[in-house]
Write a protein that holds these residues in place. Sequence first.
Motif, PDB file in Angstrom:
ATOM      1  N   PHE A 186     -16.463  13.912  -4.510  1.00  0.00           N
ATOM      2  CA  PHE A 186     -15.639  13.210  -3.533  1.00  0.00           C
ATOM      3  C   PHE A 186     -14.156  13.394  -3.821  1.00  0.00           C
ATOM      4  CE2 PHE A 186     -13.698   9.202  -1.894  1.00  0.00           C
ATOM      5  CZ  PHE A 186     -13.912   9.455  -0.542  1.00  0.00           C
ATOM      6  N   ARG A 187     -13.786  13.374  -5.098  1.00  0.00           N
ATOM      7  CA  ARG A 187     -12.370  13.558  -5.450  1.00  0.00           C
ATOM      8  C   ARG A 187     -11.876  14.933  -5.011  1.00  0.00           C
ATOM      9  NH1 ARG A 187      -8.846  14.477 -10.415  1.00  0.00           N
ATOM     10  NH2 ARG A 187     -10.607  15.597 -11.314  1.00  0.00           N
ATOM     11  N   ARG A 188     -12.681  15.965  -5.229  1.00  0.00           N
ATOM     12  CA  ARG A 188     -12.293  17.316  -4.806  1.00  0.00           C
ATOM     13  C   ARG A 188     -12.174  17.394  -3.287  1.00  0.00           C
ATOM     14  NH1 ARG A 188     -16.066  18.999  -8.770  1.00  0.00           N
ATOM     15  NH2 ARG A 188     -17.608  19.405  -7.151  1.00  0.00           N
ATOM     16  N   ALA A 189     -13.152  16.822  -2.602  1.00  0.00           N
ATOM     17  CA  ALA A 189     -13.128  16.867  -1.134  1.00  0.00           C
ATOM     18  C   ALA A 189     -11.925  16.112  -0.581  1.00  0.00           C
ATOM     19  CB  ALA A 189     -14.421  16.283  -0.576  1.00  0.00           C
ATOM     20  N   ALA A 190     -11.588  14.990  -1.183  1.00  0.00           N
ATOM     21  CA  ALA A 190     -10.440  14.215  -0.725  1.00  0.00           C
ATOM     22  C   ALA A 190      -9.157  15.019  -0.865  1.00  0.00           C
ATOM     23  CB  ALA A 190     -10.350  12.911  -1.516  1.00  0.00           C
ATOM     24  N   HIS A 238      -7.099  13.861   2.184  1.00  0.00           N
ATOM     25  CA  HIS A 238      -7.555  12.491   2.413  1.00  0.00           C
ATOM     26  C   HIS A 238      -7.718  12.172   3.903  1.00  0.00           C
ATOM     27  CE1 HIS A 238      -5.809  12.610  -1.637  1.00  0.00           C
ATOM     28  NE2 HIS A 238      -6.715  11.695  -1.937  1.00  0.00           N
ATOM     29  N   ASP A 239      -8.227  13.148   4.644  1.00  0.00           N
ATOM     30  CA  ASP A 239      -8.520  12.930   6.061  1.00  0.00           C
ATOM     31  C   ASP A 239      -9.806  12.107   6.147  1.00  0.00           C
ATOM     32  OD1 ASP A 239      -9.547  13.240   8.740  1.00  0.00           O
ATOM     33  OD2 ASP A 239      -8.157  14.905   9.004  1.00  0.00           O
ATOM     34  N   LEU A 240      -9.685  10.849   6.516  1.00  0.00           N
ATOM     35  CA  LEU A 240     -10.810   9.920   6.465  1.00  0.00           C
ATOM     36  C   LEU A 240     -11.940  10.326   7.400  1.00  0.00           C
ATOM     37  CD1 LEU A 240      -8.721   6.625   6.367  1.00  0.00           C
ATOM     38  CD2 LEU A 240      -9.662   7.905   4.436  1.00  0.00           C
ATOM     39  N   ASP A 241     -11.608  10.839   8.573  1.00  0.00           N
ATOM     40  CA  ASP A 241     -12.645  11.243   9.526  1.00  0.00           C
ATOM     41  C   ASP A 241     -13.420  12.451   9.023  1.00  0.00           C
ATOM     42  OD1 ASP A 241     -12.195   9.370  11.822  1.00  0.00           O
ATOM     43  OD2 ASP A 241     -10.200  10.236  11.716  1.00  0.00           O
ATOM     44  N   LEU A 242     -12.713  13.428   8.444  1.00  0.00           N
ATOM     45  CA  LEU A 242     -13.402  14.598   7.889  1.00  0.00           C
ATOM     46  C   LEU A 242     -14.315  14.194   6.737  1.00  0.00           C
ATOM     47  CD1 LEU A 242     -10.669  17.415   7.862  1.00  0.00           C
ATOM     48  CD2 LEU A 242     -12.690  17.252   9.324  1.00  0.00           C
ATOM     49  N   LEU A 243     -13.845  13.295   5.872  1.00  0.00           N
ATOM     50  CA  LEU A 243     -14.649  12.852   4.743  1.00  0.00           C
ATOM     51  C   LEU A 243     -15.880  12.082   5.220  1.00  0.00           C
ATOM     52  CD1 LEU A 243     -11.774  11.748   2.339  1.00  0.00           C
ATOM     53  CD2 LEU A 243     -13.310  13.697   2.029  1.00  0.00           C
ATOM     54  N   GLN A 244     -15.710  11.306   6.281  1.00  0.00           N
ATOM     55  CA  GLN A 244     -16.857  10.606   6.870  1.00  0.00           C
ATOM     56  C   GLN A 244     -17.961  11.582   7.252  1.00  0.00           C
ATOM     57  OE1 GLN A 244     -14.633   7.760   9.802  1.00  0.00           O
ATOM     58  NE2 GLN A 244     -16.821   7.317   9.914  1.00  0.00           N
ATOM     59  N   ARG A 245     -17.571  12.610   7.991  1.00  0.00           N
ATOM     60  CA  ARG A 245     -18.565  13.578   8.473  1.00  0.00           C
ATOM     61  C   ARG A 245     -19.160  14.399   7.334  1.00  0.00           C
ATOM     62  NH1 ARG A 245     -14.972  13.950  12.885  1.00  0.00           N
ATOM     63  NH2 ARG A 245     -13.915  15.778  12.028  1.00  0.00           N
ATOM     64  N   CYS A 263     -12.966   4.520   2.761  1.00  0.00           N
ATOM     65  CA  CYS A 263     -11.745   3.828   2.329  1.00  0.00           C
ATOM     66  C   CYS A 263     -11.973   3.051   1.042  1.00  0.00           C
ATOM     67  CB  CYS A 263     -11.257   2.894   3.431  1.00  0.00           C
ATOM     68  SG  CYS A 263     -10.631   3.732   4.893  1.00  0.00           S
ATOM     69  N   HIS A 264     -13.096   2.339   0.982  1.00  0.00           N
ATOM     70  CA  HIS A 264     -13.377   1.558  -0.220  1.00  0.00           C
ATOM     71  C   HIS A 264     -13.530   2.466  -1.429  1.00  0.00           C
ATOM     72  CE1 HIS A 264     -15.647  -0.925  -3.083  1.00  0.00           C
ATOM     73  NE2 HIS A 264     -15.032  -1.952  -2.507  1.00  0.00           N
ATOM     74  N   ARG A 265     -14.225   3.590  -1.255  1.00  0.00           N
ATOM     75  CA  ARG A 265     -14.426   4.496  -2.390  1.00  0.00           C
ATOM     76  C   ARG A 265     -13.099   5.071  -2.879  1.00  0.00           C
ATOM     77  NH1 ARG A 265     -16.573   5.412  -7.045  1.00  0.00           N
ATOM     78  NH2 ARG A 265     -17.652   7.382  -7.351  1.00  0.00           N
ATOM     79  N   LEU A 266     -12.197   5.377  -1.971  1.00  0.00           N
ATOM     80  CA  LEU A 266     -10.893   5.906  -2.386  1.00  0.00           C
ATOM     81  C   LEU A 266     -10.130   4.904  -3.248  1.00  0.00           C
ATOM     82  CD1 LEU A 266      -9.712   7.734   0.860  1.00  0.00           C
ATOM     83  CD2 LEU A 266     -10.219   8.796  -1.351  1.00  0.00           C
ATOM     84  N   VAL A 275      -2.856  13.588   4.979  1.00  0.00           N
ATOM     85  CA  VAL A 275      -2.721  14.213   6.284  1.00  0.00           C
ATOM     86  C   VAL A 275      -1.951  13.304   7.237  1.00  0.00           C
ATOM     87  CG1 VAL A 275      -4.897  13.292   7.181  1.00  0.00           C
ATOM     88  CG2 VAL A 275      -4.032  15.468   8.051  1.00  0.00           C
ATOM     89  N   TYR A 276      -1.927  12.009   6.949  1.00  0.00           N
ATOM     90  CA  TYR A 276      -1.296  11.047   7.864  1.00  0.00           C
ATOM     91  C   TYR A 276       0.226  11.047   7.773  1.00  0.00           C
ATOM     92  CZ  TYR A 276      -6.123   9.725   7.927  1.00  0.00           C
ATOM     93  OH  TYR A 276      -7.486   9.784   8.044  1.00  0.00           O
TER      94      TYR A 276
END
Length: 471
Positions: A279-283, A288-295, A305-308, A414-415
Motif C-alpha cells: 500500500f505504501r508503494r502504491a500510495a 496518494h490518489d484516493l480514488d485510484l487506491l480504492q479501485r 483514508c484511515h489506512r493512510l 495529486v490534490y
Amino acid sequence: MAGEKIFAGSRIRDLRNRNGQSQQGLATALGLSASYLNQIENDQRPLTPGILLKLCTMFGVEPTWFSDSGDVQRMQVLREILGDPLFSTMPYPRQLQEAVRGAPWLCDQFVTLYRAFRALREERGPGGAATPAPPPGTGSYDSVGDWVQAERNYFDEIDRAAEGLYETARLDEGGPAEMLGRYLRDRHDIRIVTDAGLDREGVMWRFDRRARRLSLTGGVPPESSAFWLAQVIGRLDYGQVLARPVRRSGLGSADARALATVGMSNYFAGALLLPYERFRRAARQTRHDLDLLQRQFGVSFEQVCHRLSTMQRPGAEGIPFYFIKTDIAGNVLKSYSATRFSRARFGGLCAQWNVFECFSAPGKLHVQMSRTTDEAVYISVARTVGHSPVSYFDRPRLVAIVLGCAVSHAPELVYSAGLDLTDDRMVIPIGPGCRACIRTDCRHRAIPATGFGIDAGSEERGVVPYHMVAP
C-alpha cells in the motif's frame, strides 16, 4: 522541521528505554557527555541538527518522530479546557508550554479529570439534579482515543501479522471479499450467509461458533463485506496478537479495554486489506490518489483514508496524515493525527473547515489549504460517504471523511494540482473552536474566546457585535 527549536526529551527517553539503553550508553554512542544528554532529555537544551541526524540513523526513525506534535496537541486541549467559563483566566502561551514540557503526565491527568467533570455536568443537566454516577461510556471512548493517539495510530505486531497473512494466503489473487470468504471456508469450515433481518437489528455481522455460520447483512458493497470478514479472521486466528497491545495499554476500565479490543480488530482488518509495503508503494506511485487506491485494492474511500493515517512504521514512514470522521452535526466519530494538527475536543469544529461544505454537495471531493492558530499550514481533502437508501423508509447515515497533512507534502499529493501554493489568499484560517480560538478578526465567530476582553461600546458595528481585546 528546519528552523524549529526541537525539544524532544521525552521522545528520546522513550526510544532509549525501548532499546534497553542507559543514558550513559546513548551519550557515548552520540559522542556527548552524560550531563549534556541529561539536559536534552529534560528539555533544557534543544536538539541540534547533528544530534537529530545521529538519532534518526541509530533508531531507524524519521526526523518527524522527534517533532513536538504531541506537545502542541496537549497545549491545544489545555487551552480548550481553560476556555471553560469555570476558569476565570487564561494562562500565557509560555506558561502552557512550560507545563506541557515539564509535566506531561500531570497535564494528561488534568484532561482526564476535566472529562469526568464534563460527563457528570452533562448527565446532571441544566437543573443540576444529582445522578447515581457519571456515564462511563464517554470517558472510556475518549481514553481509548488518547491511547491510540499516543501510539501514533500504529501497532507494529498487528500490522506485520496482517501483512504476513496477506502474502502467505495470497489474498491478491482475486476480489478481497471472495478471497477472504474462501479462506474462512477452507481454514475454519465456516459457512457465510446473507441475512436481511440483521439490518433491522442494526447488526452488520453475527458469528455462530457452534453452527460455524457467519451471517452478513445484505445490500452492502463488497468492500464492507470484505472488511467484516477480515475482522472475523483477526478474532479467530490472531486473538492473542490483538490482545497484547490492549493488555499493555494501561486502560483502567473494562469498557475501555473492550472498546480497545474492537479497535485492534478494526486495525487488523484495515492492515489485511491494505498490506503495509504494498500500500505504501502504491500510495507513492499514485501520488496518494484516493480514488485510484480504492479501485486498485477494492476497498472504500474511508478505508483508504484511515489506512493512510496509520503509515508510521519506524524507518518506513509514510506521509504523516490526520484523519477525522464527523457527522453533519459536527460530532467527531473518529480522529487520529500523526501531525501537529489537533481538532477541537470539547466544542464544535471550526465553521470555516471544508468538512461542512461536503454535506451540501454529497460525494464531491473538496480540497482546502488551511492555517491553524499556531501558524501551521495544511492541505486537506474531504468527502461524504454513505450508502444509498434501500427503501423509502431507510435513513442511511451520511458522514464526512477528512484527510490532511502539512502543506510541505503537497508535491506528493495529486490534490495539489492546480493549487497556487504561494498565494496566501488561498489559505483559509481555521481554529480549534470559538472558546479556544485566539483569532480576533474572525467573521464566523459564535462566542468570545475565554481569556480575552470584550469591547462592545464602540461607535461601529461589525459582523460580530463586539471586539475581542487580547490580554
